[in-house]
Design a protein around this motif. Structure first.
Motif, mmCIF file in Angstrom:
data_model
loop_
_atom_site.group_PDB
_atom_site.id
_atom_site.type_symbol
_atom_site.label_atom_id
_atom_site.label_comp_id
_atom_site.label_asym_id
_atom_site.label_seq_id
_atom_site.Cartn_x
_atom_site.Cartn_y
_atom_site.Cartn_z
ATOM 1 N N CYS A 55 34.656 32.449 35.459
ATOM 2 C CA CYS A 55 34.567 33.844 35.884
ATOM 3 C C CYS A 55 34.498 34.812 34.710
ATOM 4 C CB CYS A 55 35.725 34.196 36.819
ATOM 5 S SG CYS A 55 37.371 34.089 36.102
ATOM 6 N N LEU A 56 35.274 34.578 33.656
ATOM 7 C CA LEU A 56 35.244 35.501 32.526
ATOM 8 C C LEU A 56 33.877 35.482 31.844
ATOM 9 C CD1 LEU A 56 38.703 34.891 30.784
ATOM 10 C CD2 LEU A 56 38.125 36.646 32.451
ATOM 11 N N GLY A 57 33.425 34.288 31.477
ATOM 12 C CA GLY A 57 32.176 34.180 30.749
ATOM 13 C C GLY A 57 30.965 34.584 31.562
ATOM 14 N N LEU A 58 30.963 34.242 32.842
ATOM 15 C CA LEU A 58 29.820 34.593 33.679
ATOM 16 C C LEU A 58 29.787 36.091 33.959
ATOM 17 C CD1 LEU A 58 29.941 31.527 36.077
ATOM 18 C CD2 LEU A 58 28.177 32.019 34.376
ATOM 19 N N THR B 35 38.950 29.744 51.982
ATOM 20 C CA THR B 35 37.589 30.240 52.206
ATOM 21 C C THR B 35 36.582 29.682 51.221
ATOM 22 O OG1 THR B 35 37.882 32.176 50.766
ATOM 23 C CG2 THR B 35 38.543 32.410 53.081
ATOM 24 N N GLY B 36 37.082 29.165 50.074
ATOM 25 C CA GLY B 36 36.179 28.632 49.053
ATOM 26 C C GLY B 36 35.477 29.691 48.240
ATOM 27 N N GLN B 37 35.977 30.933 48.283
ATOM 28 C CA GLN B 37 35.324 31.998 47.536
ATOM 29 C C GLN B 37 36.354 32.999 47.026
ATOM 30 O OE1 GLN B 37 34.195 34.399 51.658
ATOM 31 N NE2 GLN B 37 32.660 34.264 50.075
ATOM 32 N N ALA B 38 36.006 33.640 45.918
ATOM 33 C CA ALA B 38 36.835 34.685 45.333
ATOM 34 C C ALA B 38 35.908 35.701 44.687
ATOM 35 C CB ALA B 38 37.805 34.098 44.310
ATOM 36 N N TRP B 39 36.466 36.858 44.352
ATOM 37 C CA TRP B 39 35.678 37.906 43.698
ATOM 38 C C TRP B 39 36.336 38.293 42.394
ATOM 39 C CZ3 TRP B 39 36.043 37.203 48.793
ATOM 40 C CH2 TRP B 39 34.863 37.216 49.536
ATOM 41 N N PHE B 40 35.486 38.567 41.397
ATOM 42 C CA PHE B 40 35.979 38.951 40.080
ATOM 43 C C PHE B 40 34.917 39.821 39.426
ATOM 44 C CE2 PHE B 40 36.404 38.268 35.480
ATOM 45 C CZ PHE B 40 37.743 38.545 35.293
ATOM 46 N N VAL C 78 40.179 24.558 40.076
ATOM 47 C CA VAL C 78 40.205 25.712 39.181
ATOM 48 C C VAL C 78 41.232 26.730 39.664
ATOM 49 C CG1 VAL C 78 37.793 25.465 38.507
ATOM 50 C CG2 VAL C 78 38.368 26.937 40.448
ATOM 51 N N MET C 79 41.727 27.516 38.727
ATOM 52 C CA MET C 79 42.540 28.662 39.095
ATOM 53 C C MET C 79 41.695 29.679 39.847
ATOM 54 S SD MET C 79 44.940 29.541 35.806
ATOM 55 C CE MET C 79 45.298 31.139 36.539
ATOM 56 N N ILE C 80 42.328 30.426 40.711
ATOM 57 C CA ILE C 80 41.637 31.496 41.418
ATOM 58 C C ILE C 80 41.479 32.684 40.471
ATOM 59 C CG2 ILE C 80 41.800 33.105 43.354
ATOM 60 C CD1 ILE C 80 43.525 30.880 44.744
ATOM 61 N N PRO C 81 40.262 33.205 40.316
ATOM 62 C CA PRO C 81 40.044 34.337 39.396
ATOM 63 C C PRO C 81 40.934 35.528 39.741
ATOM 64 C CG PRO C 81 37.951 33.401 40.086
ATOM 65 C CD PRO C 81 39.006 32.755 40.937
ATOM 66 N N ARG C 82 41.652 36.001 38.735
ATOM 67 C CA ARG C 82 42.510 37.181 38.886
ATOM 68 C C ARG C 82 42.966 37.570 37.491
ATOM 69 N NH1 ARG C 82 45.272 32.656 40.305
ATOM 70 N NH2 ARG C 82 47.225 32.226 39.199
ATOM 71 N N SER C 83 42.327 38.494 36.881
ATOM 72 C CA SER C 83 42.677 38.853 35.514
ATOM 73 C C SER C 83 42.300 40.296 35.242
ATOM 74 C CB SER C 83 41.950 37.943 34.517
ATOM 75 O OG SER C 83 42.153 38.397 33.187
ATOM 76 N N PRO C 84 43.173 41.035 34.537
ATOM 77 C CA PRO C 84 42.813 42.396 34.144
ATOM 78 C C PRO C 84 41.643 42.430 33.170
ATOM 79 C CG PRO C 84 44.837 41.709 33.038
ATOM 80 C CD PRO C 84 44.519 40.656 34.063
ATOM 81 N N LEU C 85 41.282 41.274 32.623
ATOM 82 C CA LEU C 85 40.155 41.216 31.684
ATOM 83 C C LEU C 85 38.845 41.636 32.339
ATOM 84 C CD1 LEU C 85 41.069 37.942 29.795
ATOM 85 C CD2 LEU C 85 40.806 40.198 28.773
ATOM 86 N N ALA C 86 38.786 41.627 33.663
ATOM 87 C CA ALA C 86 37.572 42.090 34.340
ATOM 88 C C ALA C 86 37.221 43.505 33.904
ATOM 89 C CB ALA C 86 37.762 42.033 35.850
ATOM 90 N N GLY D 162 33.480 42.351 40.429
ATOM 91 C CA GLY D 162 32.426 42.702 41.366
ATOM 92 C C GLY D 162 31.487 41.573 41.718
ATOM 93 N N MET D 163 31.822 40.342 41.350
ATOM 94 C CA MET D 163 30.961 39.187 41.561
ATOM 95 C C MET D 163 31.679 38.146 42.415
ATOM 96 S SD MET D 163 29.711 38.894 37.581
ATOM 97 C CE MET D 163 28.794 37.350 37.815
ATOM 98 N N GLU D 164 30.910 37.429 43.230
ATOM 99 C CA GLU D 164 31.463 36.345 44.031
ATOM 100 C C GLU D 164 31.492 35.057 43.214
ATOM 101 O OE1 GLU D 164 30.527 33.742 48.071
ATOM 102 O OE2 GLU D 164 29.388 35.585 47.667
ATOM 103 N N PHE D 165 32.561 34.277 43.399
ATOM 104 C CA PHE D 165 32.687 32.992 42.722
ATOM 105 C C PHE D 165 33.117 31.917 43.707
ATOM 106 C CE2 PHE D 165 32.982 35.965 39.255
ATOM 107 C CZ PHE D 165 32.261 35.347 38.247
ATOM 108 N N VAL D 166 32.544 30.735 43.525
ATOM 109 C CA VAL D 166 32.967 29.549 44.262
ATOM 110 C C VAL D 166 34.258 29.040 43.632
ATOM 111 C CG1 VAL D 166 32.381 27.158 44.825
ATOM 112 C CG2 VAL D 166 30.596 28.936 44.851
ATOM 113 N N VAL D 167 35.224 28.671 44.459
ATOM 114 C CA VAL D 167 36.467 28.106 43.934
ATOM 115 C C VAL D 167 36.917 26.944 44.816
ATOM 116 C CG1 VAL D 167 37.305 30.238 42.863
ATOM 117 C CG2 VAL D 167 37.911 29.738 45.229
#
Length: 316
Positions: A141-144, A89-94, A105-113, A96-101
């Motif tokens: 994703c983390l920094g943004l 799909t070219g998109q992921a969420w982290f 890049v790795m797909i955003p998925r981290s408990p750090l959210a 509560g935010m949408e990210f282009v992927v």
């Protein structure tokens, strides 16, 4: 797809059919969903250009022949290619935010959210954070997310991969954060401006957060096919999985303010790290929404144990 797909008339039919096919194919889920049904919902919604949140309200609506064909084509790709849905799909969420992927890049998925949304409290005062660094930033994703949730913080995104940084730049633009987020091509700390080293302490970071490569050689060989679509550069970290983590531990105090903190996700490599440094007081974070393998150390702790970390890097 078999001819019996002509009997799939509604959105719910397509979701149910897709979930069953995903389960039959023994797909691996771990890039945004954790089960076949949610993965099917995601892909059906995308193929129909419909917000996921509206799927349930329209589940009994009939689809057109062209819409059914588009959905089935996307579901078939998920099965035949074993490609994660986010790449399809070219998109992921982290956070509560949408990210282009894409596959740079790795797909955003981290408990750090969860920690980012909480402003790093109670481990530091969110109001005292002026500068932060997302090291090994990938998609950013983390920094943004940090910049979005803490609007008074300036953030640097650093990564060794130019392709990853191009995706990070797209995500920075997507969220309108160009004024507060800087992008730096850097092999860990090597390209970080000297003004942020301890020689320029007034500009040091209050928070360094990182989800670096931490997969060891044995685990790399056993990864499900879905993970093999992600860049090896973002996953592999030597024989033990600690090659980059050790360098971060050694060098981080040079870039942290006196009250600064380092937060690093190491996933399954946590046991190896604790075994190697049994007397280092890692704080292992707990998350209400699940996840583990994230440690926190203060700059003071990093300085105290610097000789151990330096020796470990020398032995690599």
């Amino acid at each position: 797809m078999p001819a019996d797909t002509d009997a799939l008339l509604t959105i719910q039919d397509l979701v149910r059919w897709g979930a069953c096919r995903f389960a039959d194919a023994r797909l691996y889920f771990g890039h945004g969903t954790d089960n076949a049904f949610d993965e099917a919902v995601w892909l059906v919604a995308r193929a129909l250009n419909m917000p996921i949140a509206r799927i349930d309200a329209y589940r009994d609506c009939r689809v057109t022949t062209d819409e059914r064909a588009a959905v089935l084509a996307l579901l078939d790709r998920r099965i035949s290619e074993r490609r994660p849905a986010a790449y399809l799909t070219g998109q992921a969420w982290f956070a509560g935010m949408e990210f282009v992927v894409d596959e740079a890049v790795m797909i955003p998925r981290s408990p750090l959210a969860e920690l980012i949304c909480d402003g790093f409290a109670p481990w530091t005062d969110p109001d005292r954070i002026g500068r932060a660094l997302d090291l090994c930033a990938g998609s950013g994703c983390l920094g943004l997310a940090l910049a979005a949730h803490l609007p008074d913080v300036d953030v640097d995104l650093a990564d060794i991969s130019p392709a990853a940084l191009r995706i990070a730049a797209r995500n920075r633009s997507l969220h309108g954060l160009e004024d507060r987020v800087r992008i730096i091509e850097s092999d860990l700390f090597a390209g970080i401006a000297e003004g942020l080293s301890r020689h320029g302490a007034d500009n040091a970071y209050e928070v360094i957060v990182s989800n670096p490569p931490y997969v060891g050689a044995e685990e790399m060989e056993s990864l499900p096919p879905e993970y093999r679509h992600e860049p090896r550069l973002a996953l592999a970290a030597g024989e033990s999985g600690l090659d980059l983590v050790l360098r971060i531990l050694r060098d981080a105090p040079n870039y942290l303010g006196d009250d600064g903190i380092l937060v690093v996700e190491v996933g399954n490599t946590a046991a190896e790290l604790q075994q190697r440094f049994r007397d280092v007081p890692f704080t292992w974070l707990d998350f209400e929404r699940g996840g583990e393998g994230v440690f926190l150390l203060s700059r003071e702790q990093l300085v105290h144990d610097h000789p151990k970390f330096s020796e470990a890097v020398a032995d690599l």
